[in-house]
Design a protein around this motif. Structure first.
Motif, PDB file in Angstrom:
ATOM      1  N   LEU A   1      43.822  41.896  35.798  1.00  0.00           N
ATOM      2  CA  LEU A   1      43.792  41.441  37.185  1.00  0.00           C
ATOM      3  C   LEU A   1      42.544  41.929  37.911  1.00  0.00           C
ATOM      4  O   LEU A   1      41.846  41.144  38.577  1.00  0.00           O
ATOM      5  CB  LEU A   1      45.050  41.922  37.908  1.00  0.00           C
ATOM      6  N   PHE A   2      42.210  43.215  37.757  1.00  0.00           N
ATOM      7  CA  PHE A   2      41.047  43.763  38.463  1.00  0.00           C
ATOM      8  C   PHE A   2      39.733  43.301  37.834  1.00  0.00           C
ATOM      9  O   PHE A   2      38.706  43.254  38.514  1.00  0.00           O
ATOM     10  CB  PHE A   2      41.116  45.291  38.484  1.00  0.00           C
ATOM     11  N   ALA A   3      39.749  42.966  36.546  1.00  0.00           N
ATOM     12  CA  ALA A   3      38.543  42.401  35.930  1.00  0.00           C
ATOM     13  C   ALA A   3      38.275  41.005  36.478  1.00  0.00           C
ATOM     14  O   ALA A   3      37.117  40.594  36.632  1.00  0.00           O
ATOM     15  CB  ALA A   3      38.703  42.358  34.413  1.00  0.00           C
ATOM     16  N   ALA A   4      39.345  40.263  36.771  1.00  0.00           N
ATOM     17  CA  ALA A   4      39.190  38.926  37.338  1.00  0.00           C
ATOM     18  C   ALA A   4      38.795  38.989  38.807  1.00  0.00           C
ATOM     19  O   ALA A   4      38.042  38.141  39.293  1.00  0.00           O
ATOM     20  CB  ALA A   4      40.488  38.141  37.163  1.00  0.00           C
ATOM     21  N   PHE A   5      39.300  39.986  39.508  1.00  0.00           N
ATOM     22  CA  PHE A   5      39.007  40.135  40.941  1.00  0.00           C
ATOM     23  C   PHE A   5      38.545  41.573  41.207  1.00  0.00           C
ATOM     24  O   PHE A   5      39.323  42.399  41.701  1.00  0.00           O
ATOM     25  CB  PHE A   5      40.250  39.807  41.778  1.00  0.00           C
ATOM     26  N   PRO A   6      37.295  41.894  40.875  1.00  0.00           N
ATOM     27  CA  PRO A   6      36.802  43.277  41.034  1.00  0.00           C
ATOM     28  C   PRO A   6      36.855  43.779  42.470  1.00  0.00           C
ATOM     29  O   PRO A   6      36.959  44.989  42.706  1.00  0.00           O
ATOM     30  CB  PRO A   6      35.344  43.184  40.541  1.00  0.00           C
ATOM     31  N   SER A   7      36.805  42.873  43.426  1.00  0.00           N
ATOM     32  CA  SER A   7      36.828  43.294  44.832  1.00  0.00           C
ATOM     33  C   SER A   7      38.135  43.988  45.205  1.00  0.00           C
ATOM     34  O   SER A   7      38.189  44.753  46.172  1.00  0.00           O
ATOM     35  CB  SER A   7      36.596  42.097  45.752  1.00  0.00           C
ATOM     36  N   LEU A   8      39.202  43.718  44.426  1.00  0.00           N
ATOM     37  CA  LEU A   8      40.495  44.352  44.713  1.00  0.00           C
ATOM     38  C   LEU A   8      40.458  45.852  44.473  1.00  0.00           C
ATOM     39  O   LEU A   8      41.306  46.584  44.991  1.00  0.00           O
ATOM     40  CB  LEU A   8      41.593  43.721  43.848  1.00  0.00           C
ATOM     41  N   LEU A   9      39.481  46.319  43.676  1.00  0.00           N
ATOM     42  CA  LEU A   9      39.379  47.759  43.405  1.00  0.00           C
ATOM     43  C   LEU A   9      39.149  48.550  44.690  1.00  0.00           C
ATOM     44  O   LEU A   9      39.554  49.718  44.780  1.00  0.00           O
ATOM     45  CB  LEU A   9      38.248  48.033  42.416  1.00  0.00           C
ATOM     46  N   LYS A  10      38.512  47.921  45.662  1.00  0.00           N
ATOM     47  CA  LYS A  10      38.236  48.621  46.918  1.00  0.00           C
ATOM     48  C   LYS A  10      39.518  48.940  47.679  1.00  0.00           C
ATOM     49  O   LYS A  10      39.548  49.875  48.490  1.00  0.00           O
ATOM     50  CB  LYS A  10      37.311  47.773  47.784  1.00  0.00           C
TER      51      LYS A  10
END
Length: 486
Positions: free
Chosen positions: A397-406
Motif C-alpha cells: 500500500l505505501f509503495a503504491a502511495f508513498p505520500s501516505l508515509l507522511k
C-alpha cells in the motif's frame, strides 16, 4: 355412579390430551466419532413452531437456561463445555429486564469427550425451559444415556439411545450403524429401552449434524483467520517492525525505475512474507498431525505447557528479556538478500521474519497455540495467513502511495507501550489454558468467579500502566496522557 365415572374419564382424557399438546420439544441423543480417541455427544432439540428453548448462557434473574449434568466416569473425560448451534437469537426482554438468548425450530448441543476405553455409556440429565409469546411451561428435566463406541474407520458414525419408549423390536430391522443397546434388549435387559422413532430419525438427522459440524468448522477457521489478522496488525505496531516500514518502502521507491516497478517489487515482497509464514503454519500441522492437534486441545499436560509458554511470552513483552534467534541466521539471510530478482526479495522477506522475531515470536507462538488447541487441521496455516496478510498489505500500500508515509506517527516510546500492553493480554490469555488444565484433571479450583477476578486484576493493572501509574524499564517518561492512550 356411571355419570361420575363418565365425567371423570372425560376429565382425565382432556388432561392427557392437554399434556400431549404441551410437549413442544422433542429431544434426541447421538454420539459422533471425531477420532479414534474423541467423540462428540450430540443432543438435538426439535422445537415446535412458536416455541423456543433458552440458551445455556442466561444471567441470573432470567428464565431457566438449558443446562447439562454428566455423570462422572473413568471411561471418559469432558473436553470444555457444550457448544450450541445455530447461533441463538438474542433480544432485550421487558419482562425480565435483561438481554435473553433462545433457540427456535432446532437447537444442537455438542459436548466433546475424550475416550479412555473402546466403548462406554455417557449418562446425564438435561434441564430446560420452553416458552412461547403467551406462556412458559415449568422447567423440565430429561435423563439420557448415550452409548459411545470408538470407530477408527468411520468419521461420522452415529449411535442413538433414547430413553423414552419401550418397543418390541423382534420384528424390527435396525440399521447397523444405529444398533445401540439392541443386544441388551434382546437379552432381556429391561434397563435399556430403544425408541424406534428416534432410531429411524437418526439417519435423517445425519445431514443436519453434518451441516452443523461444517458450519462450526468454518466459524472456527474464520475465527482463527481474524485472530491472525489482528495479531499481524498488532505486530506491525511493535518496535521491531514499525520503524522498518518507511525504510523498506523507501528502498523500493528509490531503487525502482518507475512507480509500477516499485509496486511490483513491494507486492512480491509482501507475497513472500505470506508464503514464509503460511509454510510455518503448514509445517506445524505436518509435524504434529491432526490427531495430535486434537489431543493437545484436551490434554492437561499440553495445556499446562501452553500456560507456562504464554506466561514466558508475557514476561518477555514486559522487558525482562528478549526472545531472539541466533544472529548468524539473520546475517546469512541478510547477505543473500543482496541477490537480484525474486531470490533477493524472498530473502529480504525472510530477513524481516528473523530480525523481528523478538517482537513477533510471542504473538506467533500464541496464535499457533490457540489454532492448535482448536483442533482444526488447517488452523495453524489459516492463522499464519491472516497474520502475514496484515503484515504484507502495508508494504504494498505505501509503495503504491508513498505520500501516505507522511501520515504515519513517528516512532517513539508509544511502540514499547503497545508491546507491554500485549504482554498483559498474553498473561490474560494464559489463564484460559490453566482453566483447561483444571477441567482435564477435575481439580474444580479454577471456577468462573476466580477466572473473572484474575482478569479484572490483569486488565486493571493494564489500565494503571496506560495511565502512567506503572512503569517498566524500557518505557519512556509519560508527560501527559493522550486521548488514544486514555
Amino acid at each position: 355412579m356411571k355419570k361420575f365415572i363418565a365425567i371423570s374419564a372425560l376429565l382425565f382424557l382432556n388432561l392427557c390430551a392437554f399434556a400431549q399438546i404441551l410437549k413442544p420439544v422433542k429431544w434426541s441423543f447421538a454420539a459422533e466419532n471425531v477420532t479414534s480417541k474423541e467423540a462428540n455427544l450430540v443432543i438435538t432439540a426439535k422445537i415446535d413452531a412458536g416455541w423456543h428453548v433458552y440458551s445455556q448462557y442466561i444471567k441470573e434473574g432470567g428464565p431457566i437456561p438449558t443446562s447439562f449434568t454428566f455423570e462422572r466416569s473413568k471411561d471418559y473425560e469432558l473436553v470444555g463445555k457444550p457448544a450450541e448451534t445455530p447461533k441463538a437469537v438474542s433480544a432485550f426482554d421487558d419482562n425480565f429486564g435483561m438481554q435473553i438468548s433462545w433457540h427456535e425450530k432446532i437447537a444442537v448441543f455438542t459436548q466433546k469427550i475424550k475416550l479412555k476405553t473402546p466403548q462406554t455409556t455417557v449418562k446425564g440429565t438435561l434441564e430446560f425451559m420452553v416458552c412461547n409469546d403467551k406462556q412458559c411451561l415449568p422447567p423440565e428435566q430429561v435423563e439420557f444415556s448415550i452409548a459411545v463406541k470408538t470407530n477408527k474407520s468411520a468419521g461420522n458414525t452415529v449411535s442413538v439411545v433414547a430413553p423414552t419408549l419401550d418397543v418390541d423390536v423382534k420384528n424390527e430391522t435396525i440399521p447397523q450403524d444405529t444398533q445401540v443397546g439392541q443386544s441388551n434388549i434382546l437379552n432381556g435387559d429391561s434397563s435399556t429401552s430403544l425408541n424406534i422413532d428416534a432410531v429411524t430419525e437418526a439417519n435423517a438427522e445425519k445431514p443436519i449434524l453434518k451441516s452443523v459440524n461444517e458450519e462450526v468448522e468454518q466459524r472456527s477457521l474464520w475465527a482463527i483467520f481474524i485472530a491472525g489478522f489482528i495479531g499481524g496488525i498488532l505486530a506491525l505496531l511493535m518496535p521491531c517492525i514499525f520503524p522498518m516500514l518507511p525504510l523498506t518502502v523507501s528502498f523500493f521507491t528509490k531503487k525502482a525505475t518507475s512507480k509500477a516497478v516499485a509496486i511490483r517489487k513491494a507486492s512480491l515482497y509482501g507475497f513472500f512474507i505470506i508464503v514464509i509464514y503460511v509454510l510455518l503454519g503448514m509445517g506445524i500441522t505436518l509435524i504434529f498431525g491432526s490427531d495430535a492437534l486434537n489431543d493437545m486441545a484436551s490434554n492437561g499436560f499440553f495445556n499446562l505447557m501452553f500456560f507456562v509458554l504464554l506466561v514466558v511470552f508475557a514476561i518477555s513483552f514486559f522487558g525482562a528479556f528478549e526472545i531472539n534467534l541466533p544472529n548468524s541466521w539473520a546475517n546469512k539471510i541478510d547477505q543473500k538478500s543482496d541477490s537480484k530478482g525474486f531470490v533477493g526479495l524472498f530473502f529480504m522477506a525472510f530477513a524481516l521474519a528473523l530480525v523481528s522475531f523478538s517482537c513477533t515470536g510471542p504473538i506467533i507462538g500464541t496464535l499457533l497455540v490457540q489454532a492448535a488447541t482448536m483442533g482444526q487441521f488447517m488452523g495453524p496455516a489459516i492463522g499464519m495467513f491472516g497474520f502475514s496478510l496484515a503484515l504484507a498489505i502495508p508494504f504494498t500500500l505505501f509503495a503504491a502511495f508513498p505520500s501516505l508515509l507522511k501520515s504515519l506517527p513517528k516512532s517513539g516510546g508509544w511502540l514499547n507501550s503497545v508491546k507491554v500492553s500485549l504482554g498483559f493480554i498474553e498473561l490474560a490469555l494464559a489463564f484460559k489454558f490453566l482453566s483447561n488444565v483444571d477441567l482435564a484433571y477435575h481439580w474444580e479450583l479454577f471456577d468462573r468467579e476466580l477466572f473473572l477476578v484474575l482478569w479484572i486484576v490483569i486488565f486493571g493493572m493494564l489500565g494503571f500502566y496506560l495511565m502512567g501509574k506503572i512503569k517498566f524499564s524500557h518505557d519512556s517518561d509519560l508527560k501527559f496522557v493522550s486521548v488514544p492512550r486514555l
